[in-house]
Design a protein around this motif. Structure first.
Motif, PDB file in Angstrom:
ATOM      1  N   ALA A   1       0.161  63.868  68.510  1.00  0.00           N
ATOM      2  CA  ALA A   1       1.229  64.842  68.748  1.00  0.00           C
ATOM      3  C   ALA A   1       2.039  64.507  69.995  1.00  0.00           C
ATOM      4  O   ALA A   1       3.196  64.935  70.123  1.00  0.00           O
ATOM      5  N   CYS A   2       1.447  63.741  70.908  1.00  0.00           N
ATOM      6  CA  CYS A   2       2.133  63.374  72.152  1.00  0.00           C
ATOM      7  C   CYS A   2       2.943  62.090  72.031  1.00  0.00           C
ATOM      8  O   CYS A   2       3.639  61.704  72.978  1.00  0.00           O
ATOM      9  N   ILE A   3       2.838  61.378  70.879  1.00  0.00           N
ATOM     10  CA  ILE A   3       3.586  60.136  70.706  1.00  0.00           C
ATOM     11  C   ILE A   3       5.079  60.439  70.646  1.00  0.00           C
ATOM     12  O   ILE A   3       5.503  61.323  69.900  1.00  0.00           O
ATOM     13  N   PRO A   4       5.892  59.735  71.428  1.00  0.00           N
ATOM     14  CA  PRO A   4       7.346  59.987  71.389  1.00  0.00           C
ATOM     15  C   PRO A   4       7.907  59.795  69.991  1.00  0.00           C
ATOM     16  O   PRO A   4       7.501  58.882  69.267  1.00  0.00           O
ATOM     17  N   THR A   5       8.807  60.662  69.594  1.00  0.00           N
ATOM     18  CA  THR A   5       9.410  60.585  68.266  1.00  0.00           C
ATOM     19  C   THR A   5      10.405  59.446  68.219  1.00  0.00           C
ATOM     20  O   THR A   5      11.243  59.287  69.112  1.00  0.00           O
TER      21      THR A   5
ATOM     22  N   MET B   1      -0.175  53.697  61.331  1.00  0.00           N
ATOM     23  CA  MET B   1      -0.406  53.015  62.617  1.00  0.00           C
ATOM     24  C   MET B   1       0.444  51.754  62.799  1.00  0.00           C
ATOM     25  O   MET B   1       1.084  51.591  63.849  1.00  0.00           O
ATOM     26  N   PRO B   2       0.476  50.822  61.825  1.00  0.00           N
ATOM     27  CA  PRO B   2       1.308  49.629  62.045  1.00  0.00           C
ATOM     28  C   PRO B   2       2.790  49.950  62.152  1.00  0.00           C
ATOM     29  O   PRO B   2       3.520  49.268  62.884  1.00  0.00           O
ATOM     30  N   ALA B   3       3.261  50.989  61.460  1.00  0.00           N
ATOM     31  CA  ALA B   3       4.679  51.366  61.567  1.00  0.00           C
ATOM     32  C   ALA B   3       5.007  51.832  62.977  1.00  0.00           C
ATOM     33  O   ALA B   3       6.062  51.507  63.528  1.00  0.00           O
ATOM     34  N   LEU B   4       4.090  52.603  63.584  1.00  0.00           N
ATOM     35  CA  LEU B   4       4.311  53.054  64.954  1.00  0.00           C
ATOM     36  C   LEU B   4       4.315  51.882  65.933  1.00  0.00           C
ATOM     37  O   LEU B   4       5.137  51.819  66.852  1.00  0.00           O
ATOM     38  N   ILE B   5       3.403  50.942  65.725  1.00  0.00           N
ATOM     39  CA  ILE B   5       3.318  49.789  66.625  1.00  0.00           C
ATOM     40  C   ILE B   5       4.546  48.899  66.480  1.00  0.00           C
ATOM     41  O   ILE B   5       5.178  48.504  67.470  1.00  0.00           O
ATOM     42  N   MET B   6       4.907  48.576  65.246  1.00  0.00           N
ATOM     43  CA  MET B   6       5.984  47.610  65.023  1.00  0.00           C
ATOM     44  C   MET B   6       7.350  48.124  65.445  1.00  0.00           C
ATOM     45  O   MET B   6       8.238  47.343  65.771  1.00  0.00           O
ATOM     46  N   SER B   7       7.532  49.438  65.462  1.00  0.00           N
ATOM     47  CA  SER B   7       8.829  49.969  65.873  1.00  0.00           C
ATOM     48  C   SER B   7       8.979  50.007  67.387  1.00  0.00           C
ATOM     49  O   SER B   7      10.031  50.382  67.898  1.00  0.00           O
ATOM     50  N   ALA B   8       7.930  49.591  68.109  1.00  0.00           N
ATOM     51  CA  ALA B   8       7.975  49.684  69.566  1.00  0.00           C
ATOM     52  C   ALA B   8       7.742  48.359  70.273  1.00  0.00           C
ATOM     53  O   ALA B   8       7.726  48.327  71.500  1.00  0.00           O
ATOM     54  N   VAL B   9       7.560  47.261  69.519  1.00  0.00           N
ATOM     55  CA  VAL B   9       7.296  45.968  70.161  1.00  0.00           C
ATOM     56  C   VAL B   9       8.305  44.935  69.680  1.00  0.00           C
ATOM     57  O   VAL B   9       8.881  45.067  68.598  1.00  0.00           O
TER      58      VAL B   9
ATOM     59  N   LEU C   1       0.758  43.567  78.694  1.00  0.00           N
ATOM     60  CA  LEU C   1       0.332  44.916  79.046  1.00  0.00           C
ATOM     61  C   LEU C   1       1.516  45.826  79.351  1.00  0.00           C
ATOM     62  O   LEU C   1       1.390  47.053  79.268  1.00  0.00           O
ATOM     63  N   ARG C   2       2.670  45.250  79.687  1.00  0.00           N
ATOM     64  CA  ARG C   2       3.842  46.092  79.898  1.00  0.00           C
ATOM     65  C   ARG C   2       4.297  46.701  78.574  1.00  0.00           C
ATOM     66  O   ARG C   2       4.678  47.869  78.517  1.00  0.00           O
ATOM     67  N   THR C   3       4.238  45.887  77.515  1.00  0.00           N
ATOM     68  CA  THR C   3       4.560  46.421  76.195  1.00  0.00           C
ATOM     69  C   THR C   3       3.493  47.403  75.737  1.00  0.00           C
ATOM     70  O   THR C   3       3.791  48.470  75.193  1.00  0.00           O
ATOM     71  N   THR C   4       2.228  47.062  75.976  1.00  0.00           N
ATOM     72  CA  THR C   4       1.112  47.920  75.564  1.00  0.00           C
ATOM     73  C   THR C   4       1.156  49.261  76.279  1.00  0.00           C
ATOM     74  O   THR C   4       0.680  50.267  75.749  1.00  0.00           O
ATOM     75  N   ALA C   5       1.714  49.282  77.493  1.00  0.00           N
ATOM     76  CA  ALA C   5       1.768  50.520  78.267  1.00  0.00           C
ATOM     77  C   ALA C   5       2.899  51.449  77.837  1.00  0.00           C
ATOM     78  O   ALA C   5       2.973  52.583  78.321  1.00  0.00           O
ATOM     79  N   ARG C   6       3.797  50.989  76.966  1.00  0.00           N
ATOM     80  CA  ARG C   6       4.836  51.887  76.468  1.00  0.00           C
ATOM     81  C   ARG C   6       4.178  53.088  75.808  1.00  0.00           C
ATOM     82  O   ARG C   6       3.204  52.941  75.062  1.00  0.00           O
ATOM     83  N   PRO C   7       4.674  54.301  76.048  1.00  0.00           N
ATOM     84  CA  PRO C   7       3.994  55.498  75.528  1.00  0.00           C
ATOM     85  C   PRO C   7       3.679  55.442  74.042  1.00  0.00           C
ATOM     86  O   PRO C   7       2.577  55.824  73.627  1.00  0.00           O
ATOM     87  N   GLN C   8       4.623  54.959  73.230  1.00  0.00           N
ATOM     88  CA  GLN C   8       4.364  54.935  71.781  1.00  0.00           C
ATOM     89  C   GLN C   8       3.221  53.985  71.442  1.00  0.00           C
ATOM     90  O   GLN C   8       2.356  54.300  70.614  1.00  0.00           O
TER      91      GLN C   8
ATOM     92  N   LEU D   1       0.814  52.779  73.612  1.00  0.00           N
ATOM     93  CA  LEU D   1      -0.412  53.218  74.277  1.00  0.00           C
ATOM     94  C   LEU D   1      -1.067  54.372  73.536  1.00  0.00           C
ATOM     95  O   LEU D   1      -2.276  54.352  73.246  1.00  0.00           O
ATOM     96  N   LEU D   2      -0.282  55.385  73.209  1.00  0.00           N
ATOM     97  CA  LEU D   2      -0.844  56.562  72.541  1.00  0.00           C
ATOM     98  C   LEU D   2      -1.285  56.243  71.113  1.00  0.00           C
ATOM     99  O   LEU D   2      -2.285  56.791  70.633  1.00  0.00           O
ATOM    100  N   THR D   3      -0.543  55.368  70.434  1.00  0.00           N
ATOM    101  CA  THR D   3      -0.969  54.968  69.086  1.00  0.00           C
ATOM    102  C   THR D   3      -2.303  54.230  69.143  1.00  0.00           C
ATOM    103  O   THR D   3      -3.190  54.462  68.308  1.00  0.00           O
ATOM    104  N   ASN D   4      -2.474  53.347  70.124  1.00  0.00           N
ATOM    105  CA  ASN D   4      -3.739  52.635  70.265  1.00  0.00           C
ATOM    106  C   ASN D   4      -4.890  53.586  70.606  1.00  0.00           C
ATOM    107  O   ASN D   4      -5.998  53.442  70.084  1.00  0.00           O
ATOM    108  N   LEU D   5      -4.633  54.552  71.483  1.00  0.00           N
ATOM    109  CA  LEU D   5      -5.668  55.537  71.803  1.00  0.00           C
ATOM    110  C   LEU D   5      -6.035  56.366  70.572  1.00  0.00           C
ATOM    111  O   LEU D   5      -7.218  56.603  70.295  1.00  0.00           O
ATOM    112  N   ALA D   6      -5.024  56.805  69.833  1.00  0.00           N
ATOM    113  CA  ALA D   6      -5.281  57.566  68.610  1.00  0.00           C
ATOM    114  C   ALA D   6      -6.050  56.726  67.597  1.00  0.00           C
ATOM    115  O   ALA D   6      -6.945  57.224  66.901  1.00  0.00           O
ATOM    116  N   SER D   7      -5.721  55.433  67.514  1.00  0.00           N
ATOM    117  CA  SER D   7      -6.409  54.541  66.584  1.00  0.00           C
ATOM    118  C   SER D   7      -7.885  54.397  66.947  1.00  0.00           C
ATOM    119  O   SER D   7      -8.749  54.382  66.068  1.00  0.00           O
TER     120      SER D   7
END
Length: 482
Positions: free
Chosen positions: A458-462, A382-390, A259-266, A268-274
């Motif tokens: 739009a709120c996902i960190p670049t 979506m997978p690109a956003l997830i994989m670049s943050a875990v 959940l610490r990884t899941t809570a990272r803004p990128q 968390l927000l990607t999962n919410l958007a999904s």
């Protein structure tokens, strides 16, 4: 047929189509029985409410299997879990094909649902094995296969059910599963990237119990009553269980979901958007077939057969697949965040156009193609956003959790649309049917959901648009760079 051992040279030309085909085959299971649902009470000598479990069982099993298979894949080998998942699909198809009563059919459908982890596992295998210049397009195609299989499943299932028998649906799916199983054994290597460790049994049981309670309340709430004791009780159990599960996951040393990884803004927000995007996507699957098959006597129905309506939706699946390379190119140039936002805009526009153009088959085809293109763009990002943050060692678990979020969104969408269409109705003789206002309301809500997904995206960190390169054993435990 010889299996590919770990460490063998990767035949990248075969890995991608094999894994994408596996994803499409599994996604077909989601829509496989839809054409025969109205006939199942007569075929199985059961009530309509009881036969609805042919869909509910698959939904619940998929919710349980997706995060668990992802974590087991990270621990013990993604290819191994992929083969087990496909084996469960084959077993479930055979059980359902041999069934002549309700209980065996539900068991078979549940086993099919346990194969839902194939798509996130396939994406994770691609991250481990493919060169970086192919990873973006490949993962986009794999992610889009979820929508492709669902769109292609309707016409294929209707064709088989109308011309052969409903048992043929499952024999064909079993045959496809066997073929995919052989192709995976032949062309897909086992990755050496593994996290090891001990499986979080309590976390798996807790998450499964919470998800089953939540999805059962959502899927059955309309029949039981949204304020009935069973529905409210299940919602309460789901909330308490998921909160307790979250407390446990933050305290155990080897959690099912970090959940610490899941809570990272990128993440968390990607999962919410999904999740919100899954809600938006499913509105098309609910409205278009009903609108096409509605009697012309209603004044707005198009009077098409199930097969014809399936053929109308089929091209949208092909558009999703064709859009995947474009999604990867945009992500490489602008970043996957921009691609996800563009996909949400296209889907919102498609629903907006659909709320106006509802009067002919060609208009419905145009709308479904537009929405399909938007889904292909967004699902590829979506997978690109997830994989670049875990971390690489958590790829399968993270992708599985993202897939689960989409599934929860589609489940909520089904419930909301069902309530709307049940309350906004017209009378045609002795029949009560959904009204045009009801269909238009669902489409407008779908557009609004896509815009909400746009706002979240739009709120996902670049981050850097460059795909994460394939991992080596030495880097298996290293987290992705921020």
């Amino acid at each position: 047929m010889s299996a590919v051992p770990a460490g063998s040279p990767v035949r990248t030309g075969a890995v991608v189509p094999v894994l994408a085909s596996a994803g499409i085959t599994v996604a077909l299971m989601q829509t496989l029985v839809i054409p025969v649902i109205p006939e199942l009470p007569r075929l199985l000598n059961a009530s309509a409410g009881a036969t609805a479990w042919a869909i509910t069982a698959t939904l619940l099993a998929a919710a349980v299997a997706t995060p668990i298979m992802g974590r087991l894949g990270d621990m013990y080998g993604k290819r191994r879990m992929l083969l087990i998942s496909i084996g469960l699909l084959v077993a479930g198809s055979i059980v359902a094909a041999l069934s002549s009563s309700l209980v065996p059919l539900i068991v078979g459908r549940a086993l099919q649902g346990f194969a839902a982890g194939v798509i996130p596992l396939g994406i994770s295998i691609m991250r481990d094995e493919l060169p970086s210049d192919r990873l973006g397009t490949a993962t986009a195609q794999m992610s889009a296969s979820l929508g492709v299989g669902g769109a292609l499943g309707l016409p294929a299932a209707a064709l088989l059910a109308e011309n052969i028998s409903w048992h043929a649906l499952f024999w064909v799916s079993a045959g496809l599963g066997v073929i995919i199983l052989g192709l995976v054994l032949r062309f897909v290597p086992e990755s050496s990237v593994r996290s090891g460790g001990r499986f979080d049994v309590l976390g798996g049981v807790g998450l499964s119990f919470g998800l089953i309670s939540l999805l059962l309340a959502i899927s059955q709430g309309a029949d039981w009553g949204w304020t009935s004791a069973p529905t409210l009780g299940l919602f309460a159990v789901a909330v308490v269980t998921i909160l307790a599960w979250g407390w446990w996951e933050r305290r155990t040393s080897e959690p099912l979901v970090d959940l610490r990884t899941t809570a990272r803004p990128q993440v968390l927000l990607t999962n919410l958007a999904s999740m919100v995007f899954g809600f938006a996507m499913f509105a098309m699957s609910l409205v278009v077939p009903q609108l096409l098959q509605m009697p012309k006597a209603t004044g707005f129905g198009l009077g098409q057969s199930m097969l014809a309506s399936g053929l109308v939706m089929g091209p949208s699946g092909l558009v999703m697949l064709l859009t995947a390379p474009l999604s990867a190119k945009i992500s490489a140039a602008r970043g996957p965040k921009a691609t996800l936002m563009l996909g949400a805009i296209v889907v919102a526009a498609g629903y907006g156009v659909g709320s106006i153009l509802m009067g002919s088959v060609w208009e419905i085809v145009l709308v479904s193609l537009l929405i399909g293109a938007g889904i292909g763009l967004a699902y590829g990002a979506m997978p690109a956003l997830i994989m670049s943050a875990v971390p690489v060692s958590e790829t399968a678990a993270a992708n599985s959790f993202n897939t689960l979020m989409r599934s929860i969104g589609t489940s909520v969408s089904s419930a909301v649309a069902g309530v709307i269409l049940a309350n906004l109705t017209i009378n045609l003789g002795t029949h009560t049917l959904p009204s045009q206002t009801g269909f238009r309301t669902v489409l407008i809500i779908g557009a609004a959901a896509a815009l909400v997904a746009l706002a979240i995206a739009a709120c996902i960190p670049t981050r850097s648009p460059t795909p994460t390169p394939p991992a080596t054993p030495a880097s298996a435990e290293a987290p992705a760079t921020a």
